[in-house]
Design a protein around this motif. Structure first.
Motif, PDB file in Angstrom:
ATOM      1  N   GLN A  37       0.677  -1.543   0.013  1.00 55.16           N
ATOM      2  CA  GLN A  37       0.195   0.526  -0.044  1.00 55.16           C
ATOM      3  C   GLN A  37       0.786   1.288  -0.087  1.00 55.16           C
ATOM      4  N   GLY A  38       2.041   1.330   0.784  1.00 50.25           N
ATOM      5  CA  GLY A  38       2.774   2.255   0.722  1.00 50.25           C
ATOM      6  C   GLY A  38       3.622   2.754  -0.500  1.00 50.25           C
ATOM      7  N   GLY A  39       3.884   1.795  -1.026  1.00 47.66           N
ATOM      8  CA  GLY A  39       4.824   1.867  -2.360  1.00 47.66           C
ATOM      9  C   GLY A  39       3.396   2.249  -3.324  1.00 47.66           C
ATOM     10  N   VAL A  40       2.288   1.522  -2.938  1.00 43.56           N
ATOM     11  CA  VAL A  40       1.822   2.247  -4.481  1.00 43.56           C
ATOM     12  C   VAL A  40       1.252   3.761  -4.087  1.00 43.56           C
ATOM     13  N   MET A  41       1.216   4.109  -3.369  1.00 44.77           N
ATOM     14  CA  MET A  41       0.988   5.972  -2.519  1.00 44.77           C
ATOM     15  C   MET A  41       2.238   6.659  -2.865  1.00 44.77           C
ATOM     16  N   LEU A  42       3.234   6.050  -2.567  1.00 39.93           N
ATOM     17  CA  LEU A  42       4.534   6.843  -3.370  1.00 39.93           C
ATOM     18  C   LEU A  42       4.448   7.000  -3.935  1.00 39.93           C
ATOM     19  N   GLY A  43       4.331   5.436  -5.112  1.00 36.69           N
ATOM     20  CA  GLY A  43       4.674   5.731  -6.809  1.00 36.69           C
ATOM     21  C   GLY A  43       2.965   6.383  -7.389  1.00 36.69           C
ATOM     22  N   ALA A  44       2.109   6.493  -6.642  1.00 37.40           N
ATOM     23  CA  ALA A  44       0.994   7.763  -7.973  1.00 37.40           C
ATOM     24  C   ALA A  44       1.561   8.718  -6.910  1.00 37.40           C
ATOM     25  N   SER A  45       2.324   9.462  -6.244  1.00 39.41           N
ATOM     26  CA  SER A  45       2.823  10.514  -5.586  1.00 39.41           C
ATOM     27  C   SER A  45       3.641  11.309  -6.827  1.00 39.41           C
ATOM     28  N   TYR A  46       5.090  10.196  -7.034  1.00 40.76           N
ATOM     29  CA  TYR A  46       5.077  10.698  -8.629  1.00 40.76           C
ATOM     30  C   TYR A  46       4.711  10.911  -9.580  1.00 40.76           C
TER      31      TYR A  46
END
Lengths: 155, 249, 81
Positions: free
Chosen positions: B140-149
């Motif tokens: 979940q955290g990885g997807v959110m961090l990717g979504a921020s980029y």
């Protein structure tokens, strides 16, 4: 509501409703995958099929008075217990009896969590392939692609 | 084709609907799936043996560590596959040119994004770091961090986002993530335990064997988050530019 | 679990699935598919699967809608069926 109707719903509709809807969603996805002409529409159908299966798994893990699968020692049930054992330290924590009916079954959640993330990566790969197809054939419609692939076929 | 599809769907659907009669009723705590030995073990013993209250993260990163490791590898392979399918490796097209002319969104959108982006990224890091006490974890955290980029690329243009998180850096991140996960398993081997048996790590980590498992979960979640972040951003940047990495949406 | 809530979301789900497959505009279809993902995320939160709901909210409604729209912009927006 009439108590007889309410009782009928409680006993016959509620226990199976989730499973019926999962079958219906799965069939919508399967139908789209078989008959839709557009490749993006087929992919949407595939994603719907996938979520239907995840819905089935998660429905199996539900318990009637089960909460989320995170152990809480601050809830009303556990409060006195934790107070009483607080001097003894964490050694007693493992002796606390955890009522397994109070928590949803975590195993289907784990299996499906990874399935969702792998699902988005396969969706991305499928979208990449359909972009490549569009680059080669200029269309995303299945019948036009088949027409161009046929020997002697044109346009 | 339409008729064939309808017939197939009806037959399969009726078969499945008749099969639902044998399913346990929804929410029944005594059903075979919920009352089994494995699920009961996870619910009753997870906190005692790993000191992690979130059972889902504990099962994901500890008890079924192999599964998660290879899921991470699957995500990595999908990211590589997207690049392999879309990139034109012949001719001058393969060289990545960072055009300056791909314009982002308007002023208002840029300003709003620059305000909320730090909060999204801090929340994503919190989700990764606090995943074993609250809902969340590496995926979940990885997807959110990717979504921020991805949001950065949408608001300021892909060339700006690529200057921060370039193609080479993306792939290094993805490989490092898998390397952290596998390396942690190999470390267990070197200390005399089995692969991904974290309890032998208590000799190098503070605390006892249970705390070692708790810390190890954090480490492997960080590895998962690295890979997922990189692959999500790589997926977006390749799909939105047909693999050319310039002139995006 | 609250079964009334569950039934309402499930009916909306079927409607969203059918609408997203019937729309001829692919951009609209992927938007409705994002709505579908949000509804199913709500359903899983209601069933107590918070981690799955969290993942679906980030992945299904966020990233997969974005990459689908990215593909539609670089290919074509019209669909024959």
């Amino acid at each position: 509501m009439d108590p007889i109707i309410a009782n009928f719903i409680e006993e016959n509709i509620v226990p199976k409703f989730n499973y019926w809807i999962y079958v219906i969603l799965m069939m919508i996805g399967l139908y789209a995958m078989i008959t839709k002409n557009n490749l993006i529409k087929k992919l949407i159908g595939m994603a719907i099929f996938q979520t239907a299966i995840i819905l089935f798994y998660v429905s199996i893990g539900v318990k009637e008075d089960g909460g989320i699968p995170i152990i809480s020692h601050h809830g009303p049930d556990h409060h006195q217990e934790t107070e009483a054992h607080s001097e003894a330290g964490s050694e007693n924590l493992k002796h606390n009896i955890i009522d397994k009916d109070k928590y949803a079954n975590p195993l289907p959640h784990v299996l499906m969590l990874t399935a969702i993330v792998v699902g988005v990566s396969t969706l991305g790969l499928a979208l990449a392939i359909s972009q490549r197809i569009h680059k080669s054939f200029g269309t995303l419609e299945e019948d036009e692609i088949l027409n161009k692939l046929r020997p002697g076929g044109h346009d | 084709m339409k008729v064939f599809g309808l017939v197939a769907v009806f037959v399969v659907g009726l078969l499945l609907l008749s099969a639902t009669q044998d399913f346990p009723s929804w929410g029944n705590p005594r059903s075979a799936a919920s009352d089994g030995e494995v699920s009961s073990f996870y619910i009753e013993k997870t906190e005692a043996v790993t000191k992690v209250p979130n059972m889902v993260t504990a099962v994901l990163a500890d008890f079924r560590g192999y599964d998660t490791m290879f899921e991470t590898v699957v995500i990595f392979i999908a990211g590589i596959g997207i690049i392999a399918v879309l990139r034109n490796f012949e001719g001058s097209d393969s060289s990545i040119d960072y055009d300056n002319d791909d314009n982002g969104a308007g002023l208002l959108a840029r300003f709003t994004c620059s305000l909320i982006l730090p909060f999204i990224q801090i929340f994503a890091l919190y989700v990764v770091a606090h995943g074993h006490h609250s809902p969340g974890g590496g995926f979940q955290g990885g997807v959110m961090l990717g979504a921020s980029y991805i949001l950065l690329a949408l608001a300021f243009g892909l060339s700006k986002a690529k200057r921060i998180f370039s193609e080479r850096r993306t792939m290094i991140f993805a490989v490092v993530g898998i390397f952290i996960y596998v390396g942690w398993g190999v470390l267990c081997l070197l200390l005399g335990g089995e692969f991904l048996n974290y309890s032998v790590l208590d000799s190098i980590l503070p605390g006892d064997a249970m705390m070692a498992r708790s810390y190890s979960m954090l480490v492997v979640e960080i590895g998962v988050a690295f890979t997922v972040t990189a692959i999500m951003f790589s997926m977006y940047s390749n799909l939105s530019t047909r693999g050319r990495l310039s002139k995006g949406l | 679990m609250i079964w009334q809530f569950d039934i309402i979301i499930l009916i909306f789900l079927v409607v969203a699935a059918i609408v997203s497959l019937r729309l001829k505009d692919l951009l609209g279809a992927s938007m409705v598919f994002g709505i579908y993902s949000f509804l199913i995320c709500l359903l899983w939160a209601e069933m107590g699967a918070v981690d799955v709901a969290f993942t679906e909210a980030a992945v299904g409604a966020g990233v997969s809608t974005v990459i689908m729209i990215a593909t539609i912009f670089s290919t074509t927006r019209r669909s024959k069926d």
